[in-house]
Motif scaffolding. Structure first.
Motif, PDB file in Angstrom:
ATOM      1  N   ALA A   1     -11.910 -67.221  50.471  1.00 15.95           N
ATOM      2  CA  ALA A   1     -11.883 -66.642  49.121  1.00 15.95           C
ATOM      3  C   ALA A   1     -11.948 -65.129  49.188  1.00 15.95           C
ATOM      4  N   ILE A   2     -12.782 -64.620  50.092  1.00 18.40           N
ATOM      5  CA  ILE A   2     -12.888 -63.159  50.221  1.00 18.40           C
ATOM      6  C   ILE A   2     -11.558 -62.574  50.682  1.00 18.40           C
ATOM      7  N   ILE A   3     -10.919 -63.260  51.637  1.00 20.71           N
ATOM      8  CA  ILE A   3      -9.614 -62.771  52.099  1.00 20.71           C
ATOM      9  C   ILE A   3      -8.589 -62.829  50.965  1.00 20.71           C
ATOM     10  N   LEU A   4      -8.599 -63.932  50.212  1.00 17.20           N
ATOM     11  CA  LEU A   4      -7.613 -64.075  49.144  1.00 17.20           C
ATOM     12  C   LEU A   4      -7.888 -63.118  47.995  1.00 17.20           C
ATOM     13  N   ASN A   5      -9.093 -62.566  47.949  1.00 19.68           N
ATOM     14  CA  ASN A   5      -9.423 -61.612  46.889  1.00 19.68           C
ATOM     15  C   ASN A   5      -8.853 -60.228  47.195  1.00 19.68           C
ATOM     16  N   GLN A   6      -8.397 -60.048  48.439  1.00 23.18           N
ATOM     17  CA  GLN A   6      -7.795 -58.767  48.788  1.00 23.18           C
ATOM     18  C   GLN A   6      -6.326 -58.778  48.414  1.00 23.18           C
TER      19      GLN A   6
ATOM     20  N   SER B   1     -16.739 -51.545  40.487  1.00 20.45           N
ATOM     21  CA  SER B   1     -17.572 -50.342  40.495  1.00 20.45           C
ATOM     22  C   SER B   1     -18.828 -50.530  41.346  1.00 20.45           C
ATOM     23  N   LEU B   2     -19.316 -51.776  41.415  1.00 24.87           N
ATOM     24  CA  LEU B   2     -20.501 -52.044  42.233  1.00 24.87           C
ATOM     25  C   LEU B   2     -20.251 -51.669  43.688  1.00 24.87           C
ATOM     26  N   TYR B   3     -19.045 -52.075  44.180  1.00 32.52           N
ATOM     27  CA  TYR B   3     -18.733 -51.802  45.586  1.00 32.52           C
ATOM     28  C   TYR B   3     -18.543 -50.302  45.806  1.00 32.52           C
ATOM     29  N   GLU B   4     -17.914 -49.654  44.800  1.00 30.82           N
ATOM     30  CA  GLU B   4     -17.704 -48.213  44.923  1.00 30.82           C
ATOM     31  C   GLU B   4     -19.034 -47.492  45.022  1.00 30.82           C
ATOM     32  N   ALA B   5     -19.973 -47.903  44.146  1.00 27.17           N
ATOM     33  CA  ALA B   5     -21.295 -47.275  44.167  1.00 27.17           C
ATOM     34  C   ALA B   5     -21.957 -47.485  45.519  1.00 27.17           C
ATOM     35  N   ALA B   6     -21.865 -48.719  46.025  1.00 21.80           N
ATOM     36  CA  ALA B   6     -22.477 -49.025  47.316  1.00 21.80           C
ATOM     37  C   ALA B   6     -21.844 -48.195  48.418  1.00 21.80           C
TER      38      ALA B   6
ATOM     39  N   GLU C   1     -23.129 -54.830  54.805  1.00 16.99           N
ATOM     40  CA  GLU C   1     -24.308 -54.723  53.937  1.00 16.99           C
ATOM     41  C   GLU C   1     -23.944 -55.044  52.490  1.00 16.99           C
ATOM     42  N   SER C   2     -22.806 -54.503  52.038  1.00 14.82           N
ATOM     43  CA  SER C   2     -22.492 -54.757  50.630  1.00 14.82           C
ATOM     44  C   SER C   2     -22.132 -56.226  50.398  1.00 14.82           C
ATOM     45  N   PHE C   3     -21.693 -56.917  51.458  1.00 18.50           N
ATOM     46  CA  PHE C   3     -21.497 -58.367  51.291  1.00 18.50           C
ATOM     47  C   PHE C   3     -22.824 -59.054  50.990  1.00 18.50           C
ATOM     48  N   TRP C   4     -23.839 -58.720  51.802  1.00 23.76           N
ATOM     49  CA  TRP C   4     -25.126 -59.417  51.622  1.00 23.76           C
ATOM     50  C   TRP C   4     -25.899 -58.922  50.412  1.00 23.76           C
TER      51      TRP C   4
ATOM     52  N   PRO D   1     -25.413 -62.422  46.562  1.00 26.72           N
ATOM     53  CA  PRO D   1     -26.284 -62.764  45.447  1.00 26.72           C
ATOM     54  C   PRO D   1     -25.513 -63.118  44.178  1.00 26.72           C
ATOM     55  N   LEU D   2     -24.394 -62.429  43.940  1.00 29.17           N
ATOM     56  CA  LEU D   2     -23.688 -62.649  42.679  1.00 29.17           C
ATOM     57  C   LEU D   2     -22.922 -63.965  42.657  1.00 29.17           C
ATOM     58  N   ILE D   3     -22.510 -64.453  43.814  1.00 27.67           N
ATOM     59  CA  ILE D   3     -21.793 -65.734  43.771  1.00 27.67           C
ATOM     60  C   ILE D   3     -22.681 -66.904  44.168  1.00 27.67           C
ATOM     61  N   SER D   4     -23.946 -66.627  44.499  1.00 28.42           N
ATOM     62  CA  SER D   4     -24.767 -67.755  44.948  1.00 28.42           C
ATOM     63  C   SER D   4     -24.988 -68.836  43.889  1.00 28.42           C
ATOM     64  N   PRO D   5     -24.922 -68.513  42.568  1.00 26.56           N
ATOM     65  CA  PRO D   5     -24.988 -69.631  41.621  1.00 26.56           C
ATOM     66  C   PRO D   5     -23.860 -70.645  41.835  1.00 26.56           C
ATOM     67  N   LEU D   6     -22.733 -70.175  42.373  1.00 27.16           N
ATOM     68  CA  LEU D   6     -21.610 -71.084  42.595  1.00 27.16           C
ATOM     69  C   LEU D   6     -21.823 -71.975  43.806  1.00 27.16           C
ATOM     70  N   LEU D   7     -22.790 -71.599  44.655  1.00 28.01           N
ATOM     71  CA  LEU D   7     -23.045 -72.413  45.845  1.00 28.01           C
ATOM     72  C   LEU D   7     -23.371 -73.850  45.451  1.00 28.01           C
ATOM     73  N   ILE D   8     -24.214 -73.993  44.418  1.00 32.10           N
ATOM     74  CA  ILE D   8     -24.628 -75.334  44.006  1.00 32.10           C
ATOM     75  C   ILE D   8     -23.429 -76.161  43.559  1.00 32.10           C
ATOM     76  N   VAL D   9     -22.567 -75.526  42.729  1.00 26.82           N
ATOM     77  CA  VAL D   9     -21.367 -76.239  42.270  1.00 26.82           C
ATOM     78  C   VAL D   9     -20.573 -76.730  43.470  1.00 26.82           C
ATOM     79  N   ASN D  10     -20.378 -75.839  44.429  1.00 29.39           N
ATOM     80  CA  ASN D  10     -19.558 -76.201  45.577  1.00 29.39           C
ATOM     81  C   ASN D  10     -20.231 -77.222  46.480  1.00 29.39           C
ATOM     82  N   ILE D  11     -21.551 -77.126  46.601  1.00 30.14           N
ATOM     83  CA  ILE D  11     -22.254 -78.132  47.418  1.00 30.14           C
ATOM     84  C   ILE D  11     -22.091 -79.507  46.776  1.00 30.14           C
TER      85      ILE D  11
END
Lengths: 304, 334
Positions: free
Chosen positions: A104-109, A209-214, A223-226, A231-241
């Protein structure tokens, strides 16, 4: 006076809305009670019974936990199949999460042909429920065919490769390992189509903008991944599990399910089949429960 | 390394800039190129893994028998033939099974999604007592393995009876509904079909995100709740509904579990394929007196599988966006 009337009307509107709400979900309530709650309790009851069948119908006779002890102590293969399956569910789910997040991260590029690659990654979801992926492992005949073909093919192809391996002292075992790893990867990639899209949706919702700020503050990408992405996509972890775990129910190479179906259709031993199905269900609930606990307490909690 | 023009000044050449940055530019450029290369390699490998089974089946299905045993042929058949398709088509009653599968998949998908749309709207737009509990029930239908309730459903429909009424009229015997599709249609209109919890979930997410003002405007104009739903909200929801329909359709198409349980009386593609290997063996030994090799049978299995999924691939080709976008728009958050 007018205030009381207004409140009265307000309540009326609320009850009115509530009634309509129930009207809309009525099909679900009916189905839930008739085709889920009732069969669920019925099969729980049957799992404690010896079910006899004749033309007039079926007659469950209570025999206590005999079916369960049969599954765990008498039946020669259930324990092994079940523990294999649990192992597979846990390892595959973790692997699916990691791989689908990575993809997903690769496809987001931005890159050329992104839509095409995304379409291909999603293809297994369309073809998944069994026929294409599962048929080969569906029955023993197919399995013997497959192994026969594979033996022939790999022997011819890898003769020289094997020589090289033997000479270099690695042994031919490594070739099997590589083959196994590739087929595992294939299994996992085939099972992560939907999860990729779910993660991708989550990623696209994160403001750039979050990544730019970081970046300004001197964060590395790692670091900006972790600190941002995870944290921002971890709510989706449950759905995917949950989705990954329930996906195993319908896989045709799920040997526990195959055994349950056979016990039911061929041996007509409904009590035993119910008991095994309930053990499987309990295991699934435990797995999902533990996973939710870890995600909500460990992952999401640590960032709050 | 295109030279950029900023305010009329030309940037110095790449190497000049690289020298000024003490080699940083070159390192960065090299790293980005290497990353792109590995990304391409990874994506290509995974795409290959996904497409390989299909391509492999396609090539095998077009081969004549002698090509199977020729070890110099790995991917591209030397003697192309469509005979495999012809024989398979006869053996699985392809036209009939195709029409049956199409009809049942469409019907079931429409029933399921219609019911799930109503329910999703109820959950997304209304406040009512015990709403949390009922929504937990939706989650429950997602996580209960169908096999757990299948023993009970199987017996229930095999010996169908409502409080002994049927027995009274049927000489003391219960009705066998197992071969008929009615139970499955009943389950479909009550959201209990294959993966229906997921559709409810997706539709609820969507309806919850529709702006409140749309409905309110309709209510002010004197629209009833149902008319508002039908004329105002539903047109908004068409894309999500279409994609739920597509999912329901393709998953029903390849399903063997419910098909075996309830739809045994119909000639369905997914069921036909399961027995194809034995049937081909029989066909060759009884009709032509030839023993078929394992490889030859496998070839027919591949052909049949392709024939089953071909219509799905066609649907996917045209509606690919619809499949993916529904998940994006509905968010899928818990």
């Amino acid at each position: 006076m007018s205030g009381a009337r207004a409140r009265g009307r307000h309540l009326n509107v609320r009850t009115h809305r509530a009634i309509y709400g129930y009207l809309f979900i009525l099909p679900f309530i009916v189905g839930f009670l008739a085709f889920l709650v009732w069969p669920l309790f019925h099969s729980l009851w049957m799992s404690f019974c010896q079910v006899d069948i004749d033309a007039a119908g079926f007659h469950p006779n209570f025999i206590g936990i005999a079916n369960y002890s049969k599954a765990f102590t008498v039946d020669p293969e259930f324990n092994k199949l079940m523990s294999d399956e649990i192992f597979r569910i846990v390892t595959h789910t973790i692997a699916i999460l990691v791989i689908s997040l990575m993809i997903a991260i690769i496809l987001n590029q931005e890159f050329k042909g992104r839509a095409f690659v995304r379409a291909i990654f999603f293809l297994p979801v369309i073809l998944s429920s069994g026929v294409l992926v599962g048929l080969e492992t569906n029955n023993s005949l197919m399995q013997s065919i497959q192994s026969a073909i594979q033996d022939n093919a790999s022997f011819q192809l890898s003769d020289s490769v094997m020589n090289i391996l033997r000479l270099s002292g690695l042994g031919t075992g490594i070739l099997d390992v590589v083959g196994q790893v590739i087929s595992e990867v294939q299994d996992i990639v085939m099972a992560s189509g939907l999860q990729i899209i779910v993660f991708l949706t989550g990623l696209q919702g994160i403001p750039g903008s979050l990544y730019e700020a970081a970046d300004m503050e001197g964060c590395t990408r790692w670091e900006s991944f972790w600190k941002i992405t995870f944290p921002l996509i971890s709510p989706l972890l449950i759905v995917n599990i949950i989705y990954s775990v329930i996906d195993f129910f319908m896989k045709t190479d799920n040997e526990v399910m195959t055994k349950i179906n056979e016990t039911m259709v061929i041996n007509m031993d409904y009590g035993f089949a119910s008991a095994m199905a309930w053990i499987y269900f309990a295991v699934v609930i435990v797995i999902i429960g533990i996973a939710s606990l870890i995600v909500s307490k460990g992952v999401v909690g640590s960032y709050e | 390394m295109s030279k950029q023009v900023i305010e009329g000044h030309q940037l110095p050449s790449f190497w000049e800039r690289n020298r000024r940055s003490h080699g940083y530019l070159l390192r960065r450029e090299a790293r980005s190129k290497a990353y792109k290369f590995f990304r391409f390699l990874l994506l290509f490998a995974i795409c290959f893994l996904i497409l390989h089974p299909i391509l492999d089946k396609l090539s095998v299905s077009l081969m004549e028998e002698r090509d199977l045993y020729d070890s110099s042929i790995t991917a591209i058949p030397r003697h192309v033939t469509l005979d495999n398709y012809r024989i398979t088509s006869e053996q699985i009653y392809y036209p009939k099974a195709l029409l049956n599968t199409l009809w049942i998949s469409v019907l079931v998908a429409v029933l399921q999604v219609a019911a799930c749309t109503l329910v999703g709207y109820g959950f997304g737009r209304f406040e009512f007592p015990l709403k949390k509990l009922w929504f937990a029930a939706v989650i429950l239908i997602i996580i209960v393995p169908p096999q757990t309730i299948s023993t009970s459903l199987y017996l229930r429909f095999r010996y169908f009876d409502i409080f002994g009424i049927v027995k009274l009229f049927n000489k003391g015997e219960a009705l066998n509904l197992r071969g008929s599709s009615i139970p499955y249609y009943l389950m479909s209109i009550t959201c209990m079909g294959l993966k229906n919890g997921l559709y409810i979930f997706m539709l609820r997410q969507f309806f919850a995100s529709v702006p409140q003002s749309l409905e309110e405007a309709a209510y002010v104009d004197g629209c009833s709740v149902f008319r508002t739903f039908w004329q105002v909200i539903l047109p908004e929801a068409v894309p999500v509904i279409v994609s739920c329909l597509l999912f329901a359709f393709v998953w029903q198409w390849t399903d063997t579990f419910y098909a075996r349980l309830f739809l045994g009386g119909n000639t369905l593609l997914s069921m036909q394929v399961s027995g194809i290997a034995d049937r081909i063996g029989n066909y060759f030994s009884t009709q032509l007196g030839i023993q078929t090799s394992l490889g030859r049978r496998q070839q027919f299995v591949s052909t049949a599988t392709l024939m089953v999924v071909a219509p799905l691939l066609l649907v996917y080709l045209f509606a690919q966006k619809s499949f993916v976008e529904s998940i994006s728009t509905s968010g899928m958050k818990m």
